[in-house]
Structure formats: structure tokens, C-alpha cells
Design a protein around this motif. Sequence first.
Motif, PDB file in Angstrom:
ATOM      1  N   SER A   1      -8.762  66.873  90.864  1.00 42.58           N
ATOM      2  CA  SER A   1      -7.350  67.220  90.955  1.00 42.58           C
ATOM      3  C   SER A   1      -7.076  68.314  91.982  1.00 42.58           C
ATOM      4  CB  SER A   1      -6.822  67.663  89.582  1.00 42.58           C
ATOM      5  OG  SER A   1      -7.517  68.825  89.140  1.00 42.58           O
ATOM      6  N   ALA A   2      -8.109  69.122  92.278  1.00 43.19           N
ATOM      7  CA  ALA A   2      -7.914  70.227  93.223  1.00 43.19           C
ATOM      8  C   ALA A   2      -8.058  69.791  94.672  1.00 43.19           C
ATOM      9  CB  ALA A   2      -8.907  71.348  92.924  1.00 43.19           C
ATOM     10  N   LYS A   3      -9.001  68.884  94.946  1.00 46.51           N
ATOM     11  CA  LYS A   3      -9.240  68.468  96.333  1.00 46.51           C
ATOM     12  C   LYS A   3      -9.768  67.042  96.361  1.00 46.51           C
ATOM     13  CE  LYS A   3     -11.752  69.733 100.559  1.00 46.51           C
ATOM     14  NZ  LYS A   3     -12.695  70.703 101.185  1.00 46.51           N
ATOM     15  N   THR A   4      -9.185  66.224  97.213  1.00 45.35           N
ATOM     16  CA  THR A   4      -9.589  64.832  97.360  1.00 45.35           C
ATOM     17  C   THR A   4      -9.712  64.495  98.845  1.00 45.35           C
ATOM     18  OG1 THR A   4      -8.486  64.184  95.314  1.00 45.35           O
ATOM     19  CG2 THR A   4      -8.970  62.429  96.885  1.00 45.35           C
ATOM     20  N   VAL A   5     -10.783  63.785  99.200  1.00 44.83           N
ATOM     21  CA  VAL A   5     -11.003  63.371 100.585  1.00 44.83           C
ATOM     22  C   VAL A   5     -10.975  61.845 100.653  1.00 44.83           C
ATOM     23  CG1 VAL A   5     -12.561  63.392 102.565  1.00 44.83           C
ATOM     24  CG2 VAL A   5     -12.360  65.425 101.107  1.00 44.83           C
ATOM     25  N   LEU A   6     -10.106  61.339 101.505  1.00 45.31           N
ATOM     26  CA  LEU A   6      -9.949  59.902 101.709  1.00 45.31           C
ATOM     27  C   LEU A   6     -10.468  59.541 103.089  1.00 45.31           C
ATOM     28  CD1 LEU A   6      -8.637  57.083 101.033  1.00 45.31           C
ATOM     29  CD2 LEU A   6      -6.537  57.988 102.067  1.00 45.31           C
ATOM     30  N   LYS A   7     -11.315  58.517 103.180  1.00 44.79           N
ATOM     31  CA  LYS A   7     -11.838  58.048 104.461  1.00 44.79           C
ATOM     32  C   LYS A   7     -11.344  56.629 104.721  1.00 44.79           C
ATOM     33  CE  LYS A   7     -15.965  60.963 104.366  1.00 44.79           C
ATOM     34  NZ  LYS A   7     -17.442  61.027 104.442  1.00 44.79           N
TER      35      LYS A   7
ATOM     36  N   GLN B   1      -3.376  71.973  93.515  1.00 42.53           N
ATOM     37  CA  GLN B   1      -3.354  73.272  92.854  1.00 42.53           C
ATOM     38  C   GLN B   1      -3.779  73.053  91.407  1.00 42.53           C
ATOM     39  OE1 GLN B   1      -2.566  76.572  93.955  1.00 42.53           O
ATOM     40  NE2 GLN B   1      -3.530  76.909  91.949  1.00 42.53           N
ATOM     41  N   SER B   2      -4.920  73.640  91.052  1.00 41.55           N
ATOM     42  CA  SER B   2      -5.414  73.481  89.680  1.00 41.55           C
ATOM     43  C   SER B   2      -4.594  74.321  88.710  1.00 41.55           C
ATOM     44  CB  SER B   2      -6.884  73.886  89.603  1.00 41.55           C
ATOM     45  OG  SER B   2      -7.684  72.992  90.334  1.00 41.55           O
ATOM     46  N   ALA B   3      -4.522  73.836  87.504  1.00 38.57           N
ATOM     47  CA  ALA B   3      -3.862  74.585  86.432  1.00 38.57           C
ATOM     48  C   ALA B   3      -4.329  74.035  85.093  1.00 38.57           C
ATOM     49  CB  ALA B   3      -2.341  74.477  86.545  1.00 38.57           C
ATOM     50  N   HIS B   4      -4.407  74.883  84.098  1.00 36.01           N
ATOM     51  CA  HIS B   4      -4.800  74.406  82.773  1.00 36.01           C
ATOM     52  C   HIS B   4      -3.685  73.523  82.246  1.00 36.01           C
ATOM     53  CE1 HIS B   4      -5.925  74.338  78.569  1.00 36.01           C
ATOM     54  NE2 HIS B   4      -7.125  74.836  78.927  1.00 36.01           N
ATOM     55  N   PRO B   5      -4.031  72.404  81.639  1.00 36.40           N
ATOM     56  CA  PRO B   5      -2.987  71.492  81.164  1.00 36.40           C
ATOM     57  C   PRO B   5      -2.029  72.114  80.154  1.00 36.40           C
ATOM     58  CG  PRO B   5      -5.164  70.877  80.311  1.00 36.40           C
ATOM     59  CD  PRO B   5      -5.391  71.866  81.387  1.00 36.40           C
ATOM     60  N   MET B   6      -2.454  73.197  79.484  1.00 34.89           N
ATOM     61  CA  MET B   6      -1.554  73.856  78.534  1.00 34.89           C
ATOM     62  C   MET B   6      -0.332  74.451  79.231  1.00 34.89           C
ATOM     63  SD  MET B   6      -4.053  75.862  75.866  1.00 34.89           S
ATOM     64  CE  MET B   6      -2.617  76.689  75.191  1.00 34.89           C
ATOM     65  N   SER B   7      -0.552  74.906  80.473  1.00 36.75           N
ATOM     66  CA  SER B   7       0.544  75.551  81.211  1.00 36.75           C
ATOM     67  C   SER B   7       0.706  74.929  82.593  1.00 36.75           C
ATOM     68  CB  SER B   7       0.248  77.052  81.347  1.00 36.75           C
ATOM     69  OG  SER B   7      -1.016  77.253  81.978  1.00 36.75           O
ATOM     70  N   ALA B   8       0.495  73.632  82.687  1.00 35.62           N
ATOM     71  CA  ALA B   8       0.477  72.963  83.984  1.00 35.62           C
ATOM     72  C   ALA B   8       1.869  72.656  84.528  1.00 35.62           C
ATOM     73  CB  ALA B   8      -0.317  71.662  83.888  1.00 35.62           C
ATOM     74  N   LYS B   9       2.854  72.619  83.656  1.00 36.68           N
ATOM     75  CA  LYS B   9       4.180  72.207  84.120  1.00 36.68           C
ATOM     76  C   LYS B   9       4.673  73.128  85.221  1.00 36.68           C
ATOM     77  CE  LYS B   9       8.785  70.852  82.638  1.00 36.68           C
ATOM     78  NZ  LYS B   9       9.709  70.645  81.503  1.00 36.68           N
ATOM     79  N   GLY B  10       5.058  72.477  86.363  1.00 34.95           N
ATOM     80  CA  GLY B  10       5.572  73.213  87.494  1.00 34.95           C
ATOM     81  C   GLY B  10       4.518  73.900  88.336  1.00 34.95           C
ATOM     82  N   LYS B  11       3.240  73.817  87.888  1.00 39.60           N
ATOM     83  CA  LYS B  11       2.165  74.497  88.623  1.00 39.60           C
ATOM     84  C   LYS B  11       1.127  73.513  89.177  1.00 39.60           C
ATOM     85  CE  LYS B  11       2.500  78.563  85.605  1.00 39.60           C
ATOM     86  NZ  LYS B  11       1.759  79.406  84.614  1.00 39.60           N
ATOM     87  N   LEU B  12       0.697  72.560  88.349  1.00 46.47           N
ATOM     88  CA  LEU B  12      -0.362  71.633  88.751  1.00 46.47           C
ATOM     89  C   LEU B  12       0.112  70.713  89.874  1.00 46.47           C
ATOM     90  CD1 LEU B  12      -3.173  70.346  88.282  1.00 46.47           C
ATOM     91  CD2 LEU B  12      -2.071  68.835  86.611  1.00 46.47           C
ATOM     92  N   LYS B  13      -0.659  70.667  90.903  1.00 40.94           N
ATOM     93  CA  LYS B  13      -0.436  69.698  91.996  1.00 40.94           C
ATOM     94  C   LYS B  13      -1.728  68.895  92.127  1.00 40.94           C
ATOM     95  CE  LYS B  13       2.820  72.672  94.492  1.00 40.94           C
ATOM     96  NZ  LYS B  13       4.007  71.864  94.125  1.00 40.94           N
ATOM     97  N   ASN B  14      -1.700  67.652  91.695  1.00 35.52           N
ATOM     98  CA  ASN B  14      -2.888  66.816  91.573  1.00 35.52           C
ATOM     99  C   ASN B  14      -3.199  66.115  92.905  1.00 35.52           C
ATOM    100  OD1 ASN B  14      -4.839  64.858  90.880  1.00 35.52           O
ATOM    101  ND2 ASN B  14      -4.046  64.733  88.783  1.00 35.52           N
TER     102      ASN B  14
END
Length: 393
Positions: free
Chosen positions: A273-279, A223-236
Motif C-alpha cells: 500500500s505504501a509503494k508499488t512499481v509497475l513495469k 501514504q501508510s496509515a493504520h486502518p483504525m485511523s486511515a480515513k482521509g490519511k491512507l493513500k493506497n
Amino acid sequence: MNIVERFINYTRINTTTSREKGAAGIMPSSPGQMELATLIKTELAGLGMEDIVLRDTAILTATLPANTNKDLPTVSFFAHLDTSAEQTSDTKANIVSYQGGDIVLNPALDIVLKEAEFPEITQYQGQEIIVTDGTSLLGADDKAAIAAIMHALQVLKANPKIEHGTVKVAFLPDEEQGLRGAKAFDVESFGADFGYTLDCCGIGEFVHENWNAGNAVVTFTGQSAHPMSAKGKLKNSLLMAHKFIAMLPTGEAPEYTEGREGYYWVKEMAGNSAKTVLKMDIRDFSQQGYAHRMAFLQQLADSCQALWGEGRIDIELSDRYENVANSLEGEAGFPIDIAKQAYQRNGIEMRATPMRGGYAIAKRPPMPEYLYGCAQLPFDLRIFAGEFIAGGE
């Protein structure tokens, strides 16, 4: 024609595979492969083979009919026409009487085959070996096999008292880039009961098992979020992927394993940070071990889903290929038994070697290939010329 003459004649034809033409779907990818196949076709006809077919793909097949009324299975032998794309120069083969130590391949260019770097040459001391001038591959992978197969057919034709069942041979293009010739080969119409691929290894080594292989594609959605207000929102999602990798069994990776030990191979990762693909590649020699590894990954993904929330992780598991040994169990293992008996009758110890790769496609360093014609040029197929093909007494 003796086997050494055959082999050296084959090395004079440049059959380097072309990755560019192969990628474009062209087969054979180089004209030399068709040239070599045409030469072999002529030689097969000269030996009196039947059902000789050369396709426009350079796939060449032929049959030596049985000379007995005994109910014997139809055996087949395979070799490939192309040589590695790593070196494209023409081969200049040379026979050397090896008495130990280093071998000067090319005095003018100061190219030396050093015993310290390739200690395996010491086992050929006192023998004549075939090398290049150091400016190209020898092409013994797989022209030594072609020469061995042709020599075996010659021996059988010249010695009709040797009883044998039907023998089929096949020569395929572009093995060096993903087994393209083998994938285009019509197994059903070929009509053999079993077969042996001649490609790799030293005298006595016999490969009859490889990996059970699978793929895993794991997608992490953050879940993207601006670092200014990322606390509790950003999921990397990148950190999710790293945590997933950290939960894989310690030490069960290619760099820590050998022999018949399986592994998880973290092969590729891309994203943000929004989407990562691992193979990942999954490998295990046993069916039970392979099933366990695939189940473990699914369970790990399920656990992460429960921890991170619905939709945060998705895993796609798929099978790539099976261990050939899975089809050689019980009574179906008679091709291995036949080979073992033939080795024993010829005073050669069979050393069963697990192939840590796709069947017969293990990678080798390019330059040492000029060793592969050394002394073992007759290959183990020299022992196939009678009792091996007949399948016993």
C-alpha cells in the motif's frame, strides 16, 4: 557434399545452449558450439574461403572475394550455432518420404507427429522431409541455415561464371538466450554493406520489420496509515496502480492484437500500500505510433500527478530497440528489392511478414521444431547462389 548431408552432419553435434553458463558470462555456453564452429571452419577452408577467423567465443567469420570488377556492395549472411535449451538430448535425424497424414517418429515410444496438431506439414506432401525420432529437437533452427549458407558458397566456388561481389558469412553462438553472440559481434570490422539473417519461417516468408520497443517503469508512492485511523490519511499505492492500468486504451494489449497492431503490455507489478512499481512494455511498428504511445503514457502520468498530488507517481520511459525497417526506407531499401527480384526469378512469392518480437528472436514452441527442416532445408538461400548475391542482372 550435398546440402542434406551437410545438414545431417551438423545435427550430430549437440549444440544446446546452456542458460546456466550463459548467465555466468561464458561464451560459448556449451562445448558443442565450438565443435561445430571448428568443423565449419575446416569446411570453409576446404572451399577456399579467405580471412577465416574463429574466435575463442566461437564467433566464426569468413570471406568469399568478389570475382568481378563491377562495383557491387558487400553482402553478408548470418546463422547461429546453438539450439534451444528446452531440449538437451542428442539428435537422431531421419529422412521420411511424406505422403500425407501422421508421421510415426518413434514406434517404440509411440511418438507421432499428428497432422491435426501441425497442419503445416501438409504443404510438404510428396516430398522427402527430415525429422527427429521425437526425443529431441532437430536443430534446424539454425543448422538448416548453416547448411544453406555453406551450400551457397559451394555453388559459387564451383561455378565461377556466376558473377558476384564480396560475400561475407558469420556464424554466432548463443542466439537462443538473448542474442549473446550477436551482441558480442564486431559489426564495424566485419565490413559488410548489408546482411541477411537466416533464422525462421517457411519458403517465401521474408522478415524485414519488427517492433519499435520501449520500457516504462511507473512508481506509485502512497501514504501508510493504520486502518483504525486511515480515513482521509491512507493513500493506497496499489489502488493507484490499478487505476493507472484501467486508464490504458481498451483492447491495446498483446492478447487482443495481431499483425501490425501495437500494444501496451502490463508485464509486472509488485509492492504494497505504501509503494508499488509497475513495469510495462510498449510496442509499435511505426515510429509515429511508437512516439504517440510513449507520449500518451507520459501525459497519463502527468494527469495522475495533478490528481493525486506531487510525488505520488513517477514514470521512467526508455527505448529498448528500433524497428529495423526504419533504416530500410527510400534508397536504403535496396536489400529488400534485391531479395524480391531473386524470389520472383525463382518462381517464389515473397510474403513479407512483420516480426511481432525482437528482430529474429520470436519464441517458438520447442517440440514442433523438428518441422523446421521439412522440405525447406535448402532454405531460400538456394536462390541466393547467383543472382541474389550479384544483386541483379
